[in-house]
Design an enzyme around this catalytic site. Sequence first.
Site, mmCIF file in Angstrom:
data_model
loop_
_atom_site.group_PDB
_atom_site.id
_atom_site.type_symbol
_atom_site.label_atom_id
_atom_site.label_comp_id
_atom_site.label_asym_id
_atom_site.label_seq_id
_atom_site.Cartn_x
_atom_site.Cartn_y
_atom_site.Cartn_z
ATOM 1 N N SER A 258 0.798 -1.503 0.053
ATOM 2 C CA SER A 258 -0.086 -0.050 -0.143
ATOM 3 C C SER A 258 0.920 1.170 0.089
ATOM 4 C CB SER A 258 -1.017 -0.142 1.087
ATOM 5 O OG SER A 258 -1.830 -0.882 0.943
ATOM 6 N N LYS B 14 -0.166 3.853 -2.587
ATOM 7 C CA LYS B 14 -1.291 4.633 -2.557
ATOM 8 C C LYS B 14 -0.630 6.031 -2.274
ATOM 9 C CE LYS B 14 -4.483 1.744 -0.647
ATOM 10 N NZ LYS B 14 -3.993 0.308 -0.267
ATOM 11 N N SER C 106 -6.049 3.554 4.177
ATOM 12 C CA SER C 106 -5.522 2.608 3.029
ATOM 13 C C SER C 106 -6.523 1.594 2.399
ATOM 14 C CB SER C 106 -4.291 1.817 3.835
ATOM 15 O OG SER C 106 -3.604 1.116 2.642
ATOM 16 N N LYS D 170 3.004 6.711 5.272
ATOM 17 C CA LYS D 170 2.298 5.562 4.742
ATOM 18 C C LYS D 170 2.530 4.093 5.379
ATOM 19 C CE LYS D 170 -1.582 4.229 2.822
ATOM 20 N NZ LYS D 170 -1.466 3.111 3.514
#
Length: 582
Positions: free
Chosen positions: A57, A60, A117, A220
């Site tokens: 992720s 992203k 997420s 993140k």
Amino acid sequence: MGRYARNFVCLVAFIVVAACSSSQPSGAAPYAAIVQDARTGEILLAENADTRLHPASLTKMLTLYIAFEEIQRGRLSLDTMVTVSKNAASKPPSKLGLKAGQKISVRHLIRAAATKSANDAASALGDHIGGSEAGFARRMDATAKALGMRNSTFKNANGLTASGHLSTARDMNTLGRRLFFDFPQYYNIFSRRSTDAGLATVRNTNSRFLDAYKGADGIKTGFTNAAGFNLTASAERGNVRIIATVFGGTSTAARNAKVAQLLDIGFKRAPANAPTQVPQAPSYSAHVEALMAEADGLPEVEGGAGKTIRLQMAVAKSPRPAARPDAGRVAATELAVAAIEDSIAAALAEAVAAPPPPGTLDAQAVAMADGAAVTGPAIAPPPPRPESLVAEVVATEAPAQVVVAAAVDVPPNTAPEAGTLDAQVVALGGAATLDGQAEQFAALPDGGMVDDGLMVSAPVQVAAMAMPAPPPAPKRNAPIFDRVADAPQAQPMDEPVVIRLSTSSARHWGVTLGRFNSRSEAERLLLKTQLAESATLNDGLRKVVQRGGGYEANFMGLTQDQADLACRRLQARAVQCFAMGP
């Protein structure tokens, strides 16, 4: 049989030994890490930093970067409604729970992708921007190349494991640094512990690390079975900001502990004071620009994604306004205009005013202006003598009267007015001097006295009337007033021209619109915002502050109510705004 059994056992042992002794294939390293000084871009520590691994992720971050880029270019706004595609709705958890055909704002999709997420939210953004998953993947590759991410290729917007969807710790660290410098107005979303995502309030998957590490403010997390536990983190202490990335953590706790250790190393190795080197804006080729501007080809069908037609709304040219005149010229202009207005008003008043009463100074001034002779007010003649007294004087002084009359040569029709000095001179027969009057007085019988002691002789009476008088004032050809020397006038002081309100009187509040790569970008946004939101920001002072390697666009000199109202109005129009207090 025993021999065959021994051979089989030896073969199996050989295979096991060979497998254990062989090196791992390239690109399959389970762990990678990098530490970087965010101010200068200097790499402070690296381990397998260029090995291509599954980013999970962390992908992203690039999806959000492209979404922020679309908003900056004017092709999207935070309030743009996105129709969720079937592809996005079908993504596995973690997800927001979107349904195919559902409409949701870009604002809520960004929040869900950044904090929770959510895979479906990230895919909805990608399908809307790129037209399809494959179209957005091409956009991701082009953007990554422009940002300097040399070893990354992408296949989707969410980071789910896919063949060829690979990146490196160095590339993800580069992306995290670009998010901080290129879009500071949106960077705060990565530090929110929870946020409203439209359908629900979602919690940040990075909350544990944000709460545990001092100065941490993002960025993140990522996890898949193929990738392990990944994290790109940023923290700031004093004037130092460090960004670190870890790939292949064995658990959330182990990953967080490793990242904390790397950040500590970074703060120890980074200098306390270092010049901030803002990365240059990404440069796209003409082909990529065309790819970014093209509309998607999705049909508008019920239950499917809606076709998106994008308009180029970015400001192409924003000329600077003309410079303000200096204070001295403004003051001089105002004085000249005031003098002209006074002259016009005086002329109009004089034109419509009634003529002044005769005999007044104003009347004399008007007469002089017209070229007429100035005459004073008429002097009333003295009262006439009683007739009895006149007859007696005539009878007594007849010879003298005749003599006087004979001595004075009076032109015809020029007899002086009775009671004037000329008339007295005529009566004296030219004896206007004291000696002449004395001789005439001595020639009279009895000195001109009568029994009752009253002086009635003409010479005596004339002498009394002909007492020396002040000489008549000379005739004036000048104005009726004496001009007084003009006193020297003090030069007027140049008064400052107030162009903005002071920050006194409780005007200690302001609003910030974010941080930009250059001062011109910040000034352009301030001017554009003030023109669009003059009702609340007209009293504010536009101020660009260089801080943290970027330029903050601020409005200062506002009250708290003005700052709060301005932010509410700007946020309602999809403009990022935060109030700043004293």
